[in-house]
Write an enzyme that holds these catalytic residues in place. Structure first.
Site, PDB file in Angstrom:
ATOM      1  NE  ARG A   1      -3.059   6.343 -11.101  1.00 21.53           N
ATOM      2  CZ  ARG A   1      -2.437   6.148 -11.408  1.00 21.53           C
ATOM      3  NH1 ARG A   1      -2.729   6.971 -13.477  1.00 21.53           N
ATOM      4  NH2 ARG A   1      -0.837   5.685 -11.840  1.00 21.53           N
TER       5      ARG A   1
ATOM      6  NE  ARG B   1       1.289  -3.161  -6.903  1.00 23.21           N
ATOM      7  CZ  ARG B   1       1.379  -2.427  -6.768  1.00 23.21           C
ATOM      8  NH1 ARG B   1       2.632  -2.061  -6.919  1.00 23.21           N
ATOM      9  NH2 ARG B   1       0.305  -1.552  -6.780  1.00 23.21           N
TER      10      ARG B   1
END
Length: 353
Positions: free
Chosen positions: A176, A120
């Site tokens: 997820r 990220r």
């Protein structure tokens, strides 16, 4: 009272047996200590305190990349090298297509090449680039990105065998994930495997281990901490939910894990998440467990190392299989602590399996 020669011999033999038992008990305790946690000294310029970073080992050197000191803020994109023999840090003088800074990234090594996937960035965007770093030339290269290979993600898991680098789960753009991929380092191609089905929830921070030719998914976080184990057989293309027995760990995620032979080692992890999510520190474990993939039995490891040689409760660490002084083990660097302070120590755990 005088002993006869025969009685004296019997008494002497009994004493020798008792001493042998005492020494054996001491040896066993010493063996557990020797095959426990050892904090390694550090010299030179290292990465400093951080979590959500990655580490991979090639030969006698450990390579560290990525991570955060402040939650969700990538620290840098330098590649740090730790010599496991002389315990000295250095910063690699690299060339090529260097990955931008990121957190929640994973790495794995096949031969002398390190593969780095996902993470990220500073704008909190999930990434899906696959980079490789050649440790013989110190050169980075971008292998895939965009629509090629797994979807964008962070806080996934990576493991490798002698030909493939496996990617499982993580936090994706829309939630997820529970998909399994492999990058074939010889063909230079991504391979997507069948999904595991509803029993294996999408999860972040799971354990991923290659053992006995199969891929093992261990625990993770799906909104709650999980305690399930799943196995994928690449030959049959089938998933199985594994029933385990023994001294089973409580549900947890973001632990350190490695496969050694038929065992999967699990160290630490988050057992109760923070109400602040990734901005805070949850409750962490300091326990070590071994899962035998043949018998499906868990065993809790008793570590006799004193407090100064034990990593203590932590999660979100960088970890890798490693070898020191001819012994296989688990290398753990940094991570987050119960006080939400990032850590900069490094430990090597050698199990007596």
């Amino acid at each position: 009272m005088l002993l006869s020669k025969g009685n004296w011999v019997k008494q002497s033999c009994l004493v020798l047996v008792l001493l042998a038992n005492i020494y054996q008990s001491i040896d066993q305790r010493l063996e557990l200590f020797v095959h426990g946690h050892h904090q390694l000294g550090q010299k030179g310029t290292g990465p400093g305190a951080r979590s959500s970073h990655a580490i991979a080992v090639v030969g006698n050197k450990a390579y560290v990349f990525g991570g955060e000191f402040t939650p969700r803020v990538p620290v840098d994109n330098k590649l740090y090298v730790f010599d496991l023999d002389d315990l000295t840090w250095s910063i690699a003088d690299v060339t090529g297509e260097v990955p931008p800074p990121r957190v929640g990234v994973t790495m794995a090594a096949v031969g002398g090449i390190i593969y780095v996937f996902g993470g990220r960035d500073a704008e909190h965007k999930e990434l899906n680039e696959l980079y490789c770093f050649d440790t013989s030339t110190n050169k980075w290269a971008l292998l895939s990105s965009g629509e090629t290979g797994p979807a964008h993600r962070s806080y996934h898991s990576t493991a490798a065998d002698d030909r493939r680098v496996y990617i499982f789960g993580g936090c994706g753009v829309a939630g997820r994930l529970n998909d399994l991929w492999a990058y074939d380092v010889e063909d230079g191609q991504w391979v997507g495997f069948p999904k595991p089905g509803e029993t294996c929830l999408g999860r972040g921070g799971p354990g991923l281990v290659v053992s006995e030719g199969k891929i093992w998914v261990i625990y993770g976080f799906s909104g709650v901490e999980l305690d399930d184990v799943h196995c994928f057989d690449p030959v049959s293309g089938e998933w199985a939910l594994i029933e385990t027995t023994g001294e089973k760990p409580t549900p947890r995620s973001v632990f350190s894990t490695v496969g050694i032979g038929k065992y999967a080692l699990l160290c630490g992890g988050e057992i109760d998440p923070s109400d602040l999510g990734h901005l805070g520190a949850g409750k962490f474990s300091s326990e070590v467990f071994a899962f035998e993939t043949e018998t499906r039995i868990w065993k809790r490891w008793e570590d006799l190392a004193d407090e100064g040689h034990h990593p203590g409760p932590r999660g979100w660490c960088a970890f890798s299989a490693a070898q020191r002084e001819g012994k296989d083990g688990l290398l753990v660097y940094g991570g987050n602590s119960p006080t939400n302070d990032r850590l900069n120590d490094i430990f090597f755990f050698t199990p007596s399996l």
